[in-house]
Design a protein around this motif. Structure first.
Motif, PDB file in Angstrom:
ATOM      1  N   SER A  17     -35.641 -17.541  14.933  1.00 17.99           N
ATOM      2  CA  SER A  17     -36.994 -17.365  14.383  1.00 17.99           C
ATOM      3  C   SER A  17     -37.152 -18.121  13.072  1.00 17.99           C
ATOM      4  CB  SER A  17     -37.282 -15.876  14.164  1.00 17.99           C
ATOM      5  OG  SER A  17     -37.298 -15.183  15.396  1.00 17.99           O
ATOM      6  N   ALA A  18     -36.129 -18.048  12.222  1.00 24.76           N
ATOM      7  CA  ALA A  18     -36.199 -18.738  10.927  1.00 24.76           C
ATOM      8  C   ALA A  18     -36.226 -20.249  11.113  1.00 24.76           C
ATOM      9  CB  ALA A  18     -35.018 -18.331  10.053  1.00 24.76           C
ATOM     10  N   GLU A  19     -35.431 -20.771  12.039  1.00 27.71           N
ATOM     11  CA  GLU A  19     -35.411 -22.219  12.287  1.00 27.71           C
ATOM     12  C   GLU A  19     -36.741 -22.700  12.834  1.00 27.71           C
ATOM     13  OE1 GLU A  19     -30.638 -22.625  13.301  1.00 27.71           O
ATOM     14  OE2 GLU A  19     -32.091 -22.271  14.899  1.00 27.71           O
ATOM     15  N   PHE A  20     -37.337 -21.925  13.726  1.00 30.38           N
ATOM     16  CA  PHE A  20     -38.626 -22.326  14.281  1.00 30.38           C
ATOM     17  C   PHE A  20     -39.696 -22.357  13.187  1.00 30.38           C
ATOM     18  CE2 PHE A  20     -42.804 -21.227  16.000  1.00 30.38           C
ATOM     19  CZ  PHE A  20     -42.990 -22.269  16.904  1.00 30.38           C
ATOM     20  N   ARG A  21     -39.736 -21.337  12.339  1.00 26.37           N
ATOM     21  CA  ARG A  21     -40.734 -21.311  11.269  1.00 26.37           C
ATOM     22  C   ARG A  21     -40.541 -22.497  10.324  1.00 26.37           C
ATOM     23  NH1 ARG A  21     -39.512 -15.712  11.146  1.00 26.37           N
ATOM     24  NH2 ARG A  21     -38.324 -15.997   9.223  1.00 26.37           N
ATOM     25  N   LEU A  22     -39.292 -22.786  10.011  1.00 26.95           N
ATOM     26  CA  LEU A  22     -39.013 -23.892   9.091  1.00 26.95           C
ATOM     27  C   LEU A  22     -39.420 -25.231   9.707  1.00 26.95           C
ATOM     28  CD1 LEU A  22     -37.757 -24.812   6.417  1.00 26.95           C
ATOM     29  CD2 LEU A  22     -35.537 -24.870   7.570  1.00 26.95           C
ATOM     30  N   LEU A  23     -39.030 -25.467  10.957  1.00 29.61           N
ATOM     31  CA  LEU A  23     -39.393 -26.718  11.615  1.00 29.61           C
ATOM     32  C   LEU A  23     -40.903 -26.832  11.766  1.00 29.61           C
ATOM     33  CD1 LEU A  23     -38.724 -29.328  13.042  1.00 29.61           C
ATOM     34  CD2 LEU A  23     -38.260 -28.010  15.135  1.00 29.61           C
ATOM     35  N   ASN A  24     -41.544 -25.751  12.100  1.00 29.66           N
ATOM     36  CA  ASN A  24     -42.998 -25.767  12.252  1.00 29.66           C
ATOM     37  C   ASN A  24     -43.678 -26.151  10.939  1.00 29.66           C
ATOM     38  OD1 ASN A  24     -44.945 -25.472  14.284  1.00 29.66           O
ATOM     39  ND2 ASN A  24     -45.554 -23.466  13.516  1.00 29.66           N
ATOM     40  N   ARG A  25     -43.089 -25.690   9.839  1.00 29.74           N
ATOM     41  CA  ARG A  25     -43.656 -26.042   8.526  1.00 29.74           C
ATOM     42  C   ARG A  25     -43.533 -27.543   8.271  1.00 29.74           C
ATOM     43  NH1 ARG A  25     -46.445 -27.184   5.464  1.00 29.74           N
ATOM     44  NH2 ARG A  25     -46.823 -26.568   3.300  1.00 29.74           N
ATOM     45  N   PHE A  26     -42.392 -28.126   8.635  1.00 32.29           N
ATOM     46  CA  PHE A  26     -42.238 -29.581   8.492  1.00 32.29           C
ATOM     47  C   PHE A  26     -43.241 -30.322   9.370  1.00 32.29           C
ATOM     48  CE2 PHE A  26     -37.767 -28.804   6.982  1.00 32.29           C
ATOM     49  CZ  PHE A  26     -37.875 -29.498   5.795  1.00 32.29           C
ATOM     50  N   LEU A  27     -43.462 -29.832  10.580  1.00 30.03           N
ATOM     51  CA  LEU A  27     -44.361 -30.506  11.507  1.00 30.03           C
ATOM     52  C   LEU A  27     -45.811 -30.472  11.032  1.00 30.03           C
ATOM     53  CD1 LEU A  27     -42.915 -29.259  14.916  1.00 30.03           C
ATOM     54  CD2 LEU A  27     -42.570 -31.488  13.840  1.00 30.03           C
ATOM     55  N   GLU A  28     -46.162 -29.454  10.252  1.00 28.02           N
ATOM     56  CA  GLU A  28     -47.528 -29.358   9.738  1.00 28.02           C
ATOM     57  C   GLU A  28     -47.848 -30.492   8.760  1.00 28.02           C
ATOM     58  OE1 GLU A  28     -48.023 -24.471   9.932  1.00 28.02           O
ATOM     59  OE2 GLU A  28     -47.634 -25.483   8.026  1.00 28.02           O
ATOM     60  N   GLU A  29     -46.824 -30.982   8.043  1.00 28.85           N
ATOM     61  CA  GLU A  29     -47.046 -32.050   7.069  1.00 28.85           C
ATOM     62  C   GLU A  29     -45.928 -33.091   7.174  1.00 28.85           C
ATOM     63  OE1 GLU A  29     -48.873 -31.075   3.158  1.00 28.85           O
ATOM     64  OE2 GLU A  29     -48.153 -29.051   3.595  1.00 28.85           O
ATOM     65  N   PRO A  30     -45.921 -33.874   8.237  1.00 29.07           N
ATOM     66  CA  PRO A  30     -44.885 -34.896   8.377  1.00 29.07           C
ATOM     67  C   PRO A  30     -45.036 -35.989   7.323  1.00 29.07           C
ATOM     68  CG  PRO A  30     -46.594 -35.192  10.031  1.00 29.07           C
ATOM     69  CD  PRO A  30     -46.897 -33.895   9.337  1.00 29.07           C
ATOM     70  N   ASN A  31     -43.906 -36.572   6.966  1.00 32.34           N
ATOM     71  CA  ASN A  31     -43.872 -37.666   5.994  1.00 32.34           C
ATOM     72  C   ASN A  31     -44.414 -37.266   4.623  1.00 32.34           C
ATOM     73  OD1 ASN A  31     -42.814 -39.754   7.813  1.00 32.34           O
ATOM     74  ND2 ASN A  31     -44.789 -39.547   8.849  1.00 32.34           N
ATOM     75  N   VAL A  32     -44.372 -35.980   4.336  1.00 32.22           N
ATOM     76  CA  VAL A  32     -44.782 -35.463   3.031  1.00 32.22           C
ATOM     77  C   VAL A  32     -43.594 -34.691   2.451  1.00 32.22           C
ATOM     78  CG1 VAL A  32     -46.318 -33.879   1.804  1.00 32.22           C
ATOM     79  CG2 VAL A  32     -47.220 -35.296   3.655  1.00 32.22           C
ATOM     80  N   VAL A  33     -43.263 -34.971   1.199  1.00 33.38           N
ATOM     81  CA  VAL A  33     -42.161 -34.253   0.555  1.00 33.38           C
ATOM     82  C   VAL A  33     -42.609 -32.821   0.271  1.00 33.38           C
ATOM     83  CG1 VAL A  33     -40.619 -34.143  -1.432  1.00 33.38           C
ATOM     84  CG2 VAL A  33     -41.270 -36.366  -0.476  1.00 33.38           C
ATOM     85  N   LEU A  34     -41.852 -31.863   0.789  1.00 28.39           N
ATOM     86  CA  LEU A  34     -42.178 -30.451   0.631  1.00 28.39           C
ATOM     87  C   LEU A  34     -41.150 -29.798  -0.284  1.00 28.39           C
ATOM     88  CD1 LEU A  34     -43.062 -29.567   4.333  1.00 28.39           C
ATOM     89  CD2 LEU A  34     -44.623 -30.191   2.486  1.00 28.39           C
ATOM     90  N   ALA A  35     -41.615 -29.196  -1.355  1.00 30.20           N
ATOM     91  CA  ALA A  35     -40.726 -28.482  -2.259  1.00 30.20           C
ATOM     92  C   ALA A  35     -40.173 -27.243  -1.569  1.00 30.20           C
ATOM     93  CB  ALA A  35     -41.477 -28.085  -3.530  1.00 30.20           C
ATOM     94  N   ARG A  36     -39.073 -26.754  -2.069  1.00 28.64           N
ATOM     95  CA  ARG A  36     -38.431 -25.607  -1.434  1.00 28.64           C
ATOM     96  C   ARG A  36     -39.353 -24.398  -1.429  1.00 28.64           C
ATOM     97  NH1 ARG A  36     -34.203 -24.042  -4.304  1.00 28.64           N
ATOM     98  NH2 ARG A  36     -32.474 -23.921  -2.837  1.00 28.64           N
ATOM     99  N   GLU A  37     -40.124 -24.197  -2.512  1.00 30.29           N
ATOM    100  CA  GLU A  37     -41.039 -23.054  -2.542  1.00 30.29           C
ATOM    101  C   GLU A  37     -42.216 -23.249  -1.593  1.00 30.29           C
ATOM    102  OE1 GLU A  37     -41.803 -25.484  -6.367  1.00 30.29           O
ATOM    103  OE2 GLU A  37     -40.100 -24.848  -5.123  1.00 30.29           O
ATOM    104  N   THR A  38     -42.513 -24.499  -1.227  1.00 29.60           N
ATOM    105  CA  THR A  38     -43.559 -24.764  -0.244  1.00 29.60           C
ATOM    106  C   THR A  38     -43.064 -24.463   1.169  1.00 29.60           C
ATOM    107  OG1 THR A  38     -44.484 -26.495  -1.663  1.00 29.60           O
ATOM    108  CG2 THR A  38     -45.120 -26.527   0.662  1.00 29.60           C
ATOM    109  N   LEU A  39     -41.798 -24.739   1.418  1.00 26.51           N
ATOM    110  CA  LEU A  39     -41.225 -24.456   2.733  1.00 26.51           C
ATOM    111  C   LEU A  39     -41.174 -22.958   2.999  1.00 26.51           C
ATOM    112  CD1 LEU A  39     -38.333 -27.061   2.779  1.00 26.51           C
ATOM    113  CD2 LEU A  39     -40.358 -27.056   4.250  1.00 26.51           C
ATOM    114  N   LEU A  40     -40.913 -22.174   1.958  1.00 31.04           N
ATOM    115  CA  LEU A  40     -40.841 -20.725   2.098  1.00 31.04           C
ATOM    116  C   LEU A  40     -41.698 -20.093   1.007  1.00 31.04           C
ATOM    117  CD1 LEU A  40     -37.020 -20.283   2.823  1.00 31.04           C
ATOM    118  CD2 LEU A  40     -38.905 -20.097   4.444  1.00 31.04           C
ATOM    119  N   PRO A  41     -43.022 -20.125   1.165  1.00 29.93           N
ATOM    120  CA  PRO A  41     -43.912 -19.667   0.093  1.00 29.93           C
ATOM    121  C   PRO A  41     -43.752 -18.201  -0.259  1.00 29.93           C
ATOM    122  CG  PRO A  41     -45.132 -20.050   2.132  1.00 29.93           C
ATOM    123  CD  PRO A  41     -43.761 -20.615   2.339  1.00 29.93           C
TER     124      PRO A  41
END
Length: 242
Positions: A168-192
């Motif tokens: 479940s955690a891996e899916f949520r994390l990957l889904n977050r990356f897929l929402e904003e591809p090619n954009v640098v996401l801070a750690r607090e953005t990945l897990l707000p």
């Protein structure tokens, strides 16, 4: 335990076999206009879930009639989307990752600051209210690099149709990356929901590392998630939905 707040607020179930801790947490949350319930064991928790619309569970892992980890796995296997904050004395990064992989939304180690628990509860409830409608309503697959992600079954599909299961955690994390591809996401953005402590929470890095290992199982997957030093992580790929 009787209701301690008007029913129009979110309903929070606090599960801990230590009555003093349970009452302390309930007391801290009373000012927030939540509807608060308390349970001392898994049997009471299950009864409440059958009888009440629970929005969030503050769940102690060590309970007299079972382990909170097993309960979390059971709820996710049954399709429950109730939000779960695990609270436990087990403080290692591996324990935190295990709890998150079994479906917890957040993890707090005892002892903790009451304000920190409140902030995490607010963030989780806010995220639940404002999340956009899931893409699975109209789209089944997300193609990125050599992989496809099945958004309904929550699993990776290799080019040869081999399946790789995601926690479940891996899916949520990957889904977050897929929402904003090619954009640098801070750690607090990945897990707000853990924004207040993300800068110091190494379990985020462990989750990214485990996801990378699965993506690297086929050629072209080892460079999909890149580290941007001092800034965060980026999914270095376009995404196509079908």
């Amino acid at each position: 335990m009787p209701d301690l707040a008007p029913p129009h607020g979110a309903t929070i179930l606090v599960v801990d076999d230590d009555a003093d801790i349970r009452d302390l947490i309930v007391g801290q949350l009373q000012q927030e206009n939540y509807r608060l319930l308390g349970a001392a064991n898994l049997a009471e928790l299950r009864r409440y879930l059958k009888e009440e619309p629970i929005d969030l569970i503050v769940l102690d892992l060590n309970l007299p009639d079972g382990d909170g980890l097993s309960l979390c796995r059971e709820l996710r296997a049954d399709g429950s989307d109730v939000q779960i904050i695990m609270v436990t004395a087990r403080g290692s990064a591996i324990d935190r990752v295990l709890g998150l992989e079994l479906g917890a939304d957040d993890y707090l180690t005892k002892p903790f600051e009451p304000r920190e628990l409140l902030v995490r509860i607010r963030n989780l409830l806010r995220r639940g209210r404002h999340d956009p409608a899931p893409r699975t309503a109209t789209m089944r697959y997300a193609q990125f690099g050599p992989w496809r992600l099945d958004l309904q079954q929550r699993r990776l599909i290799a080019p040869d149709d081999r399946l790789v299961m995601l926690s479940s955690a891996e899916f949520r994390l990957l889904n977050r990356f897929l929402e904003e591809p090619n954009v640098v996401l801070a750690r607090e953005t990945l897990l707000p929901e853990r924004r207040a402590t993300a800068a110091f929470d190494r379990s985020i890095d462990l989750q990214v590392s485990r996801l990378r290992q699965k993506l690297a199982a086929i050629p072209g997957g080892d460079e999909l998630i890149l580290t941007v030093r001092g800034e965060g992580y980026v999914l270095a790929s376009g995404v196509a939905y079908s």
